[in-house]
Enzyme design. Structure first.
Site, short mmCIF file in Angstrom:
data_model
loop_
_atom_site.label_atom_id
_atom_site.label_comp_id
_atom_site.label_asym_id
_atom_site.label_seq_id
_atom_site.Cartn_x
_atom_site.Cartn_y
_atom_site.Cartn_z
N HIS A 1 0.86 -1.20 0.00
CA HIS A 1 0.00 0.00 0.00
C HIS A 1 0.89 1.24 0.00
O HIS A 1 0.79 2.12 0.85
CB HIS A 1 -0.95 -0.02 1.19
CG HIS A 1 -2.03 -1.04 1.06
ND1 HIS A 1 -3.19 -0.82 0.33
CD2 HIS A 1 -2.11 -2.32 1.51
CE1 HIS A 1 -3.94 -1.90 0.37
NE2 HIS A 1 -3.30 -2.84 1.07
N ASP B 1 -5.08 -13.27 1.16
CA ASP B 1 -5.73 -12.00 1.50
C ASP B 1 -7.22 -12.26 1.75
O ASP B 1 -8.07 -11.47 1.36
CB ASP B 1 -5.52 -10.97 0.39
CG ASP B 1 -5.81 -9.54 0.85
OD1 ASP B 1 -5.93 -9.31 2.08
OD2 ASP B 1 -5.92 -8.65 -0.02
#
Length: 376
Positions: free
Chosen positions: A188, A267
């Site tokens: 991110h 995830d």
């Protein structure tokens, strides 16, 4: 008391063997041979090292950000155990310091209670990049402070991972995290190549969901993707669900990156192992399931409904990777990343009796953690 398993076929992590008998004592493999034992339990299928998933947000309807309790962690680990995962790293995405503290307490209790499969925690955020936040809640994204360091420095959390954006966390703070025993992953992040490489020089050693939510590789700026593929000794998590990464990009990464440094991750979100079609998320949003894809009500991909057995199957079927290498990507390589290479990720004498029995289509038939069948 010793336990014996007689198996049609075994993949040890290095080779395939036929007609194998395993002797298990106190959760460890103590013998591996071909002699028949009358009392042995007979297993039909392919026995492989248990899968290790370093990025698991939820499963079985449970979501770590929604409930920070040992029972939630047990539900998550158990649901993924049905698909062959013998170790999961429960992952808390960007949230308040109060929730982080509760999550740490729950992890510590689960480890103390020996909840099967829970060996640590992954904090994905909150020290992320706003331009690459993905579905993370903007209101909780922040710089690192002593409050977070107090969590990361705890010695009762087992294995510790933190995903961060290196443009927002100093090199000195990355070194401090490493000194606290934290495995630092870059993710991110909108960092440039030089910033990412400086973070790696400071001790970061992983990349969270390669290609997703990170600056792209271009001709004049290699970005975080370029750093991930260039750096020889770091590991990359890869989500092979057909939505997060194009097969050609995944193939290119696997062929470019040093062998053994790409590991499968899911995830995964709460719907894994259920028929649920939506769940509540941050900021009044809903995450909606469409087939095998999850999107936030604001449009972004929001994790996955992927399990590790499916990740292995997809890697074989869509990326043209051999079964043995796909299995290593799901077990041996993440074990090495976590520093568990002497106890997990292989079926061999002296290793933990963590393994999964697969059918010919890589569906999990039974999963064993320390010799105990957790799927019964």
């Amino acid at each position: 008391m010793a336990q014996f398993l007689q198996v049609d076929r075994v993949f040890t992590g290095t080779e395939f063997l036929n007609n194998v008998t395993l002797k298990i004592e106190q959760g460890k493999i103590t013998e591996l041979g071909h002699d028949s034992v009358e009392s042995a339990q007979k297993l039909n299928g392919l026995l492989v090292p248990g899968f290790i998933d370093v990025q698991v947000n939820g499963g079985g309807g449970a979501f770590f950000n929604a409930e920070q309790t040992p029972s939630c962690l047990h539900k998550i680990a158990h649901s993924h155990g049905q698909f062959g995962s013998t170790v999961v790293m429960p992952t808390l995405i960007t949230d308040s310091i109060e929730v982080m503290n509760k999550a740490a307490d729950a992890i510590a209790q689960a480890i103390n209670d020996k909840v099967p499969g829970v060996l640590g925690v992954h904090f994905e955020g909150p020290h992320l990049s706003l331009p690459k936040k993905g579905t993370h809640s903007e209101k909780f994204i922040r710089g690192i402070s002593e409050a977070e360091f107090a969590v990361y420095a705890r010695q009762d959390l087992g294995l510790k991972m933190v995903t961060l954006a290196p443009e927002n966390v100093s090199v000195n703070d990355i070194k401090r995290l490493v000194d606290c025993g934290v495995k630092v992953c870059l993710g991110h992040t909108n960092a440039d190549f030089d910033t990412a490489m400086a973070a790696l020089d400071a001790g970061a050693d992983g990349f969270t969901h390669l290609f997703n939510a990170m600056s792209a590789f271009t001709s004049r700026e290699p970005g975080v993707v370029g750093a991930a593929l260039w750096h020889n000794t770091s590991w990359c998590g890869l989500i092979v669900d057909g939505h997060h990464v194009h097969p050609a990009s995944a193939k290119l990464a696997i062929s470019t990156k040093s062998k053994g440094k790409i590991m499968l991750v899911t995830d995964a979100m709460p719907p894994v192992g259920t028929d649920d079609t939506e769940f509540d998320f941050f900021d009044g949003r809903t995450v909606i399931r469409t087939g095998d894809r999850l999107n936030s009500s604001t449009g972004e991909l929001a994790g996955s409904v992927l399990d590790m057995a499916s990740a292995v199957r997809n890697t074989v079927n869509t990326l043209d990777i051999s079964l043995d290498e796909a299995l290593r990507m799901a077990s041996t390589y993440p074990a090495e990343y976590l520093g568990l290479e002497k106890s997990k990720g292989k079926i061999d004498v002296g290793f933990d009796a963590d393994f999964v029995l697969l059918d010919n289509n890589q569906n999990a038939l039974a999963t064993y953690v320390l010799g105990n069948n957790i799927t019964e």
